[in-house]
Design a protein around this motif. Structure first.
Motif, PDB file in Angstrom:
ATOM      1  N   ALA A  45      44.392  36.895  37.243  1.00 37.95           N
ATOM      2  CA  ALA A  45      43.175  36.808  36.450  1.00 37.95           C
ATOM      3  C   ALA A  45      42.120  37.792  36.942  1.00 37.95           C
ATOM      4  CB  ALA A  45      42.635  35.373  36.481  1.00 37.95           C
ATOM      5  N   LEU A  84      43.085  37.739  29.402  1.00 39.59           N
ATOM      6  CA  LEU A  84      43.068  36.678  30.408  1.00 39.59           C
ATOM      7  C   LEU A  84      43.862  37.042  31.654  1.00 39.59           C
ATOM      8  CD1 LEU A  84      43.406  33.512  28.139  1.00 39.59           C
ATOM      9  CD2 LEU A  84      41.338  34.512  29.138  1.00 39.59           C
ATOM     10  N   VAL A  85      44.606  38.146  31.593  1.00 46.05           N
ATOM     11  CA  VAL A  85      45.251  38.746  32.760  1.00 46.05           C
ATOM     12  C   VAL A  85      44.695  40.149  32.892  1.00 46.05           C
ATOM     13  CG1 VAL A  85      47.427  39.644  33.688  1.00 46.05           C
ATOM     14  CG2 VAL A  85      47.362  37.372  32.644  1.00 46.05           C
ATOM     15  N   ARG A  86      44.318  40.529  34.112  1.00 41.99           N
ATOM     16  CA  ARG A  86      43.648  41.814  34.295  1.00 41.99           C
ATOM     17  C   ARG A  86      44.555  42.981  33.918  1.00 41.99           C
ATOM     18  NH1 ARG A  86      45.514  44.110  38.948  1.00 41.99           N
ATOM     19  NH2 ARG A  86      46.483  42.692  40.473  1.00 41.99           N
ATOM     20  N   LEU A 133      48.007  33.106  40.290  1.00 41.25           N
ATOM     21  CA  LEU A 133      47.236  33.061  39.039  1.00 41.25           C
ATOM     22  C   LEU A 133      45.862  33.683  39.242  1.00 41.25           C
ATOM     23  CD1 LEU A 133      48.160  29.484  37.773  1.00 41.25           C
ATOM     24  CD2 LEU A 133      49.018  31.655  36.885  1.00 41.25           C
ATOM     25  N   MET A 140      48.949  37.039  27.538  1.00 39.25           N
ATOM     26  CA  MET A 140      47.658  36.738  28.169  1.00 39.25           C
ATOM     27  C   MET A 140      46.921  38.032  28.541  1.00 39.25           C
ATOM     28  SD  MET A 140      47.214  33.401  28.290  1.00 39.25           S
ATOM     29  CE  MET A 140      47.940  33.476  26.639  1.00 39.25           C
ATOM     30  N   GLN A 141      47.689  39.037  28.927  1.00 38.47           N
ATOM     31  CA  GLN A 141      47.071  40.333  29.241  1.00 38.47           C
ATOM     32  C   GLN A 141      46.477  40.951  27.981  1.00 38.47           C
ATOM     33  OE1 GLN A 141      49.679  43.528  30.749  1.00 38.47           O
ATOM     34  NE2 GLN A 141      48.300  43.625  32.514  1.00 38.47           N
ATOM     35  N   THR A 194      41.377  29.985  29.839  1.00 40.41           N
ATOM     36  CA  THR A 194      41.713  30.665  31.092  1.00 40.41           C
ATOM     37  C   THR A 194      43.228  30.775  31.217  1.00 40.41           C
ATOM     38  OG1 THR A 194      41.871  28.628  32.405  1.00 40.41           O
ATOM     39  CG2 THR A 194      39.680  29.687  32.231  1.00 40.41           C
ATOM     40  N   LEU A 195      43.669  31.673  32.094  1.00 40.57           N
ATOM     41  CA  LEU A 195      45.088  31.814  32.388  1.00 40.57           C
ATOM     42  C   LEU A 195      45.627  30.526  33.010  1.00 40.57           C
ATOM     43  CD1 LEU A 195      47.708  33.446  32.739  1.00 40.57           C
ATOM     44  CD2 LEU A 195      46.760  34.303  34.905  1.00 40.57           C
ATOM     45  N   GLU A 196      44.860  29.942  33.912  1.00 41.59           N
ATOM     46  CA  GLU A 196      45.308  28.724  34.584  1.00 41.59           C
ATOM     47  C   GLU A 196      45.522  27.587  33.579  1.00 41.59           C
ATOM     48  OE1 GLU A 196      44.100  25.846  38.366  1.00 41.59           O
ATOM     49  OE2 GLU A 196      42.604  27.182  37.494  1.00 41.59           O
TER      50      GLU A 196
END
Length: 204
Positions: free
Chosen positions: A203, A151-153, A199, A146-147, A84-86
């Motif tokens: 996400a 994991l990032v929209r 966050l 992350m994108q 996850t991003l977190e």
């Protein structure tokens, strides 16, 4: 031969810096004398001044050295798998605070920040500000990565979000620097709690 000379110069500079950082931690910045640092590094004072112009230059170099260590560790976090991003951001935040004050100390960071406030136009201050910019850019690259991994929209504004996350980290670092009793675990938990709404939006 030129390459050998450069390696020797780099090794000597690192030896001076390591001796200074150890002395700063043990005796404090104000009590540490250039003569003692040079002696610990097995150099003459004249040779010391071939590498550093003043004790303030050593202060900046120590802060830069620790920051480079932290940034290298963060790069490893950025490239590591994450569910996850977190979780990925949490690993980075943990690295920020667990690696801080190992090479330097709270006192040295206080001195560095104080110098930037007292003389904001000095070269020291400009280089210190550049460090913050590099750290902020690193978080923006982290979010972009992350994108790319989903994991990032899609469509999330990466740069403003990265700057916001870094600003929160930075403000908490200042609090961590001031509060001698604050632990790395405590400040990490605080940063994560304050960053959670952003966050979650990232996400999606």
């Amino acid at each position: 031969m030129a390459g050998l000379r450069e390696r020797k110069k780099a090794a000597t500079r690192k030896r001076i810096l390591d001796c200074a950082a150890q002395m700063f931690r043990q005796d404090g910045y104000e009590a540490s004398r250039i003569e003692d640092i040079a002696e610990a590094a097995e150099l003459s004072v004249a040779t010391f001044y071939n590498y550093f112009g003043s004790k303030a230059d050593l202060l900046l170099a120590a802060v830069l050295e620790e920051t480079a260590m932290v940034m290298d560790s963060v790069e490893a976090c950025i490239g590591a798998p994450a569910a996850t991003l977190e979780a990925a951001f949490g690993a980075i935040v943990g690295t920020y605070f667990e690696k801080s004050f190992q090479y330097t100390s709270r006192e040295l960071w206080r001195m560095a920040v104080a110098r930037t406030m007292l003389d904001p136009e000095a070269e020291f201050s400009r280089r210190y500000i550049a460090i913050d910019r590099e750290l902020s850019d690193q978080l923006c690259r982290f979010l972009a990565g992350m994108q790319g991994r989903g994991l990032v929209r899609a469509g999330a504004e990466i740069d403003p979000a990265g700057r916001l996350l870094f600003n929160n980290v930075n403000m908490n670092f200042i609090e961590y620097m001031r509060a001698s009793g604050m632990t790395a675990a405590e400040v990490r938990a605080k940063v994560m709690a304050e960053s959670a709404p952003l966050l979650a939006r990232l996400a999606g």
